[in-house]
Design a protein around this motif. Sequence first.
Motif, PDB file in Angstrom:
ATOM      1  N   ARG A   1     -55.429 105.821   4.798  1.00 44.49           N
ATOM      2  CA  ARG A   1     -55.082 106.737   5.895  1.00 44.49           C
ATOM      3  C   ARG A   1     -54.060 107.766   5.433  1.00 44.49           C
ATOM      4  O   ARG A   1     -54.139 108.944   5.782  1.00 44.49           O
ATOM      5  CB  ARG A   1     -54.543 105.925   7.072  1.00 44.49           C
TER       6      ARG A   1
ATOM      7  N   VAL B   1     -54.420 107.255  15.349  1.00 42.99           N
ATOM      8  CA  VAL B   1     -54.175 106.525  14.102  1.00 42.99           C
ATOM      9  C   VAL B   1     -53.362 105.267  14.397  1.00 42.99           C
ATOM     10  O   VAL B   1     -53.656 104.180  13.883  1.00 42.99           O
ATOM     11  CB  VAL B   1     -53.440 107.416  13.083  1.00 42.99           C
TER      12      VAL B   1
ATOM     13  N   SER C   1     -50.117 104.523  10.959  1.00 45.49           N
ATOM     14  CA  SER C   1     -50.994 103.362  10.788  1.00 45.49           C
ATOM     15  C   SER C   1     -50.178 102.111  10.473  1.00 45.49           C
ATOM     16  O   SER C   1     -50.504 101.012  10.932  1.00 45.49           O
ATOM     17  CB  SER C   1     -52.022 103.627   9.684  1.00 45.49           C
TER      18      SER C   1
END
Length: 204
Positions: A31, A110, A43
């Motif tokens: 990510r 996210v 994240s």
Amino acid sequence: MISPTTYVLFVSASLALVIIPGPNHLYITARGLAQGRAAGLASAFGVEAGTLVHIAAAAAGLSYVISRSATLFAVVKWAGVAYLVYLGIRAFTGRQEEGRTPPPQPLRKVFLEGVLVNVLNPKVALFFLAFVPQFVDPGAGSPALQVVVFGLTLLLLGLLSDIVYACTAGALGTRLSTRTRALRYVSGVVYLGLGVATAFTGRK
């Protein structure tokens, strides 16, 4: 409540676990590579927010088991030992999943994705039930409170590790992708070591 020796042993074992790159680290790294440091951090915090759910579930479940039967508690502990050994063997024999770079998303999504990735992963729940009970002493006070203390400690150590990976995703991502086999062997040794060690420690 929790003896200093037990707590130090728990922190030492937890550090050995969180340092080794695992699925969460690879997800956070992917990510971060896709969207930058902010997304990696989002994240990371999402993943550890999901850990709170597992802590609550483990505290409630283990407290019930311990209050009902010493035999049931022993069964949980030995099942945990077996699971740790299984993780170690699988690390040596399993095939490493290749990480995929996720598509860009808003940071809020996210974060929520990180929460769901952790909450909906049954392996995390199983690991909490396998690892944490090895350090719970029913004679040292509330088992549920001990699980919460151990769980929050593991969460904080994991978060620190996650933040390191999120902040250095660009540098670590390529190296991790080329050294997954070696990392599997290291994690296998750690899991097997924990399984063998906990088989000879814990509740008498």
